[in-house]
Motif scaffolding. Structure first.
Motif, short mmCIF file in Angstrom:
data_model
loop_
_atom_site.label_atom_id
_atom_site.label_comp_id
_atom_site.label_asym_id
_atom_site.label_seq_id
_atom_site.Cartn_x
_atom_site.Cartn_y
_atom_site.Cartn_z
N LEU A 78 4.24 -21.88 43.93
CA LEU A 78 4.28 -20.44 43.75
C LEU A 78 2.97 -19.91 44.30
O LEU A 78 1.91 -20.25 43.79
N VAL A 79 3.03 -19.13 45.38
CA VAL A 79 1.78 -18.71 46.00
C VAL A 79 1.69 -17.20 46.11
O VAL A 79 2.68 -16.47 45.97
N GLY A 80 0.50 -16.70 46.39
CA GLY A 80 0.23 -15.27 46.47
C GLY A 80 -1.20 -15.05 46.03
O GLY A 80 -1.78 -15.92 45.38
N THR A 81 -1.78 -13.90 46.39
CA THR A 81 -3.19 -13.69 46.03
C THR A 81 -3.34 -13.48 44.53
O THR A 81 -2.35 -13.37 43.80
N ASN A 82 -4.59 -13.38 44.09
CA ASN A 82 -4.84 -13.09 42.68
C ASN A 82 -4.17 -11.79 42.32
O ASN A 82 -4.24 -10.83 43.05
N GLY A 83 -3.50 -11.77 41.16
CA GLY A 83 -2.87 -10.54 40.71
C GLY A 83 -1.49 -10.31 41.29
O GLY A 83 -0.91 -9.25 41.10
N ALA A 84 -0.91 -11.30 41.98
CA ALA A 84 0.42 -11.12 42.54
C ALA A 84 1.50 -11.30 41.46
O ALA A 84 2.65 -10.92 41.66
N GLY A 85 1.15 -11.90 40.33
CA GLY A 85 2.10 -12.05 39.24
C GLY A 85 2.51 -13.48 38.98
O GLY A 85 3.47 -13.72 38.24
N LYS A 86 1.80 -14.44 39.56
CA LYS A 86 2.20 -15.84 39.42
C LYS A 86 2.11 -16.30 37.95
O LYS A 86 3.06 -16.84 37.40
N THR A 87 0.95 -16.06 37.36
CA THR A 87 0.76 -16.50 35.98
C THR A 87 1.70 -15.76 35.04
O THR A 87 2.27 -16.36 34.12
N SER A 88 1.90 -14.46 35.29
CA SER A 88 2.81 -13.69 34.42
C SER A 88 4.21 -14.27 34.47
O SER A 88 4.88 -14.36 33.44
N LEU A 89 4.66 -14.65 35.66
CA LEU A 89 6.00 -15.23 35.78
C LEU A 89 6.08 -16.51 34.95
O LEU A 89 7.03 -16.72 34.19
N MET A 90 5.07 -17.35 35.07
CA MET A 90 5.08 -18.60 34.32
C MET A 90 5.07 -18.32 32.82
O MET A 90 5.74 -19.01 32.05
N LYS A 91 4.32 -17.31 32.42
CA LYS A 91 4.26 -17.01 30.99
C LYS A 91 5.60 -16.49 30.47
O LYS A 91 5.95 -16.71 29.32
N CYS A 92 6.34 -15.79 31.32
CA CYS A 92 7.68 -15.36 30.92
C CYS A 92 8.60 -16.56 30.75
O CYS A 92 9.45 -16.59 29.88
N LEU A 93 8.41 -17.57 31.60
CA LEU A 93 9.28 -18.74 31.54
C LEU A 93 8.98 -19.61 30.32
O LEU A 93 9.82 -20.37 29.88
N THR A 94 7.78 -19.52 29.79
CA THR A 94 7.46 -20.31 28.59
C THR A 94 7.78 -19.55 27.32
O THR A 94 7.74 -20.13 26.24
N GLY A 95 8.01 -18.25 27.43
CA GLY A 95 8.23 -17.45 26.23
C GLY A 95 6.94 -16.84 25.70
O GLY A 95 6.95 -16.16 24.68
N MET A 96 5.81 -17.06 26.36
CA MET A 96 4.57 -16.46 25.89
C MET A 96 4.61 -14.96 26.10
O MET A 96 4.03 -14.20 25.33
N LYS A 122 11.41 -22.22 20.77
CA LYS A 122 12.65 -22.78 21.29
C LYS A 122 12.53 -23.11 22.76
O LYS A 122 12.93 -24.17 23.22
N LEU A 123 11.94 -22.17 23.53
CA LEU A 123 11.82 -22.39 24.96
C LEU A 123 10.95 -23.60 25.28
O LEU A 123 11.19 -24.31 26.24
N SER A 124 9.95 -23.83 24.44
CA SER A 124 9.02 -24.90 24.76
C SER A 124 9.65 -26.28 24.63
O SER A 124 9.04 -27.28 24.97
N LYS A 125 10.88 -26.34 24.15
CA LYS A 125 11.56 -27.64 24.14
C LYS A 125 11.84 -28.11 25.56
O LYS A 125 11.85 -29.30 25.83
N GLY A 126 12.08 -27.16 26.46
CA GLY A 126 12.44 -27.56 27.82
C GLY A 126 11.34 -27.30 28.84
O GLY A 126 11.37 -27.82 29.94
N VAL A 127 10.37 -26.47 28.47
CA VAL A 127 9.36 -26.05 29.44
C VAL A 127 7.98 -26.47 28.96
O VAL A 127 7.69 -26.40 27.78
N SER A 128 7.16 -26.89 29.87
CA SER A 128 5.79 -27.17 29.50
C SER A 128 4.88 -26.43 30.46
O SER A 128 5.10 -26.43 31.66
N TYR A 129 3.85 -25.78 29.91
CA TYR A 129 2.95 -25.00 30.74
C TYR A 129 1.55 -25.55 30.58
O TYR A 129 1.07 -25.74 29.47
#
Lengths: 566, 274
Positions: A332-350, A372-379
């Protein structure tokens, strides 16, 4: 030229340790140099640089002998404060060097401490010189990584020192911002006559910007050469896990003895060096995305927005739809602030998506709780220290299974072996070296047995050897889990990923193979990415499609004497 | 259920963080925010001491209204007001219970309420004062009153660290949640779940403190390099630091208005003594 820094037979031992870190270091640095200090892990690079501004021996009062002269003055006779007018020091963890709430406050901090009535002018001058005067009223904590680094440099520049030392300027930045920092440093050296000293192991940057290289080994200065000569001491470098620039590696590995005495170190050199060569074309079809495998997660119109300080809602992710499949290696690439970390945090349920969503297994991103989500996802957090929530690596590894009363000891043992953590099991994670921390944090993430493993900037601030190990580990991960890596490291993308997703201001602008992405210049240019040197060289040489690694580059050179050479 | 969902959406850790940051860093364009911090500090000292010299209910009510009005125009964050309100309501309820069970009458209750009222005035005054000063102003005011530079710096540095600490804390809590296991049955009034979170919130403190302690090593070194210890003994540095503090027309207006209002409250108190 007269030397501005001279060390003669300097020995130093930190208080409370047994070994000397500096073992008779002798060197001389001239006014106006742009010097790169290189060396393996624990060779004493940072310690050496701390003698230049008198932190050693005046702040760290260990066992010291030898003489240090800076600008004609004997450093051991001066205080650290006096020295700071001559030498500015920017730390590797520069964030901890910023003391004040806003940029202007912080930059004027040093001149103000010395009671300079012109402190404001000096601060503004430093900001202007580095081209960040528009940031002056911003809060430090709102800045991006690159901006913080520039602010830290401005903070020491405000005293107008003759010498600037920067410890690993690009370790935590994306290549675009890294280059930006180096360009500004170059201006300081060329136009303002400053002496710039960087501790660096990215030889590509050294080749492009530095004038001299100094190799430190076991507390001694092995040699100091002009940049070209230094980077071509290939055996010396490789012995210490420092890799020459990719173009130099390509010239080395290439069977054709084109010009053994004039190896290239920059892309421009490479263009002349390899000019006229012909390359074997590659079948493109063989590398389309392999999405036949079952989807393990799917996203539909996932959007996320957050409130800012001024109470406005800011869209961070805008209607992202995609799916991840078993066995994929996704970057997952893009400059700082492109939303990479936010996307990952949505996928973990954070973070909960503000609208849209999707599923991983049976759990929905919008409705499923983090537990519940963390059963399948690890961040795995960007800062490994945030993974260490127990007092030893062992307890951290077993935290997941213990809290579920499961017995996973054989699985955990396997992880310990494959991540080589046997020796550090009883230690607290915070006390490990950078590479060990990263390995441990990955093992901890895998101990939850996820189907989707996500890593945030895993190669940031790793030395070359640890980085190599990490990539090897990632290569073996396919069978265990689908891996999603957010990264600025384009070399990692080129050599590891099978699929790359480019993000720009919260939207996906490209989704395909790395080869395709590097092929479409407009994609990576617009997203502010910089391809690895070997890819750039291939593009410049008209190689289609561009080679992704040095090995590929050399293996695709057509046999026979090329026209244009000799 | 709908309401609970909405409540959870708008009032979460993220919101608390944002509110605290706004209180510390938000733009200080309010009336009080533009004043010289030294004037505000002195105003705060006087207003929070005044209630302790009187038992006059009218004066106390007057002071309470006066400070509340000022707090209103400084636009204090709802979070802070909420916390204060909880404190006050708790206090009143607790006094009521004590008086009730100890067999006191209304008289006893009234005298305890007077005490509470004094504390409320102090709290509101401090909210109005401190919410309208950013950490820099506060630290400069302290410095100019002769507080040692180490202390006044610590105040502003604390504010600078606040967002970092909060991020760190939040991430560590998330780390616990990601790898831990919430109880499957929530229990009566969800007490098991609440207990689970309380334990996490406490445990997360240790890694946060350790991580932060590790970072400060660079900070201490950098303070030395950037001349902080030099400035501690330099009069010139102090003078430059405080050169931007000036008492002008606005400040005189504020002092005059405050004096008039406080006098009126006291005069009214003596005229209409209850």
């Amino acid at each position: 030229m007269k030397p501005i820094i001279e060390l003669n037979d300097v020995h130093f031992r930190y208080p409370g340790t047994k070994e000397h870190v500096l073992n008779g270091a002798t060197l001389s640095i001239e006014l106006g140099e742009f010097l790169a200090v290189i060396g393996g892990n624990g060779s004493g690079k940072t310690t050496l640089c701390k003698t230049f501004n008198g932190l050693i021996p005046n702040y760290y009062t260990g066992d010291f002998s030898g003489t240090i002269k800076v600008d004609g003055a004997d450093v051991s006779q001066m205080t650290v404060s006096e020295m700071s007018f001559r030498v500015g020091y920017v730390y590797q963890d520069y964030e901890n060097q910023l003391m004040r709430p806003t940029v202007l406050d912080d930059v004027s901090f040093a001149p103000l401490n010395f009671g300079d009535p012109d402190f404001m002018e000096k601060a503004l001058w430093a900001l202007e010189t580095l081209g960040i005067e528009h940031l002056k009223d911003q809060s430090i904590w709102q800045l991006s990584g690159g901006q913080k680094h520039l602010a830290a440099i401005a903070g020491v520049l405000a005293l107008d020192p003759q010498i600037l030392i920067i410890d690993e300027p690009v370790a935590q930045l994306d290549p675009h911002h890294a280059k930006e920092i180096y360009k500004r440093l170059k201006v300081l050296q060329e136009e303002y006559g400053k002496t710039i000293i960087v501790i660096e192991h990215h030889t590509e940057f050294i080749a492009d910007f530095c004038t001299d290289v100094l190799l430190v080994d076991k507390g001694q200065v092995l040699w100091k050469h002009p940049v070209r000569q230094g980077l071509l001491q290939i055996d010396d470098l490789l012995k210490r896990d420092i890799f020459p620039p990719q173009v130099t590696q390509a010239a080395l590995h290439c069977d054709l003895a084109l010009d053994a005495y004039n190896f290239p170190i920059t892309i421009e050199d490479g263009q002349t060096y390899f000019r006229g060569l012909e390359f074997i074309k590659r079948e493109r079809e063989s590398e389309s995305l392999t999405q036949e495998n079952e989807a393990i997660a799917s996203l539909e119109d996932l959007s996320f927005s957050a409130k800012t300080l001024s109470n406005e809602r800011k869209t961070i992710l805008n209607k992202i739809s995609t799916s991840f499949h078993a066995g994929e290696r996704i970057a997952l690439v893009g400059t700082n602030g492109a939303g990479k970390t936010s996307l990952m945090k949505c996928l973990t349920g954070m973070s909960k998506p503000t609208s849209g969503g999707g599923f991983i297994g049976e759990h929905s991103f919008q409705k499923g709780s983090l537990e519940k989500l963390s059963k399948g996802v690890s961040y795995i957090f960007q800062n490994p220290e945030e993974m260490f929530i127990q007092d030893s690596i062992k307890n951290d590894l077993t935290f997941f299974s213990h809290s579920r009363d499961q017995d996973d000891s054989s699985f955990i043992d396997k992880l310990i072996r494959s991540f080589r953590l046997e020796e550090v099991l009883e230690k607290d994670g915070r006390l490990l070296s950078g590479g060990q921390q990263r390995r441990a944090s990955m093992a901890i993430g895998l101990a939850t047995n996820p189907t989707l493993l996500m890593l945030d900037e895993p190669t940031a601030s790793l030395d070359v050897q640890s980085r190599k190990e990490l990539i090897e580990i990632l290569q073996e991960m396919d069978s265990v889990a689908t891996v999603l890596v957010a990264t600025h490291d384009m070399q990692l993308v080129a050599e590891w990923a099978t699929r790359v997703i480019v993000m720009e201001q919260g939207e996906v602008t490209f989704d395909g193979t790395p080869r395709e992405m590097f092929e479409y210049g407009h994609v990576w240019k617009r997203a502010g990415l910089v391809p690895p040197q070997i890819v750039q060289l291939s593009i410049e040489l008209g190689m289609r499609p561009a080679a992704l690694s040095v090995d590929e580059f050399t293996s695709r050179i057509k046999e026979g004497i090329p026209h244009g050479v000799c | 259920m709908e309401f609970v969902e909405r409540f959870k959406k708008s009032f979460n850790i993220e919101w608390v963080k944002l509110e605290l940051l706004k209180t510390a860093y938000g733009k200080k364009e309010t009336y009080m925010g533009q004043l010289d911090p030294r004037v505000i500090m002195i105003w705060y000292l006087i207003v929070s001491l005044l209630p302790w010299f009187t038992f006059n209910f009218v004066i106390l009510i007057g002071l309470a209204i006066y400070t509340s009005a000022l707090a209103l125009i400084t636009r204090v964050s709802p979070l802070i007001i909420f916390l204060l309100a909880i404190g006050v309501i708790g206090e009143l309820g607790y006094i009521f219970l004590v008086v009730f069970f100890m067999g006191g009458d209304f008289e006893a209750y009234a005298s305890l309420v007077t005490l509470t009222l004094k504390i409320i005035i102090m709290s509101i005054a401090s909210i109005a004062a401190f919410a309208s000063m950013d950490p820099e102003k506060l630290s400069d005011a302290l410095l100019s009153f002769g507080v040692p530079a180490q202390f006044s710096f610590a105040v502003s540095y604390g504010y600078r660290m606040l967002p970092i600490l909060m991020d760190e804390y939040q991430q560590i809590i998330q780390s616990f949640r990601l790898r831990g296991k919430a109880p499957e049955k929530a229990g009566f009034l969800k007490w098991k779940l609440v207990y689970y979170y309380v334990v996490i919130v406490i445990k997360a403190f240790y890694p946060m403190m350790l991580n932060t302690a590790k970072r400060t090593r660079t900070t201490v070194e950098a303070l030395e390099v950037r001349g902080f210890s030099y400035s501690l003994y330099s009069e010139e540095a102090k003078k430059q630091k405080l050169s931007h503090l000036k008492i002008k027309g606005k400040e005189y207006q504020f002092i005059a208005a405050s004096a008039v209002i406080l006098t009126i409250i006291h005069v009214a108190g003596h005229l209409y003594y209850i």
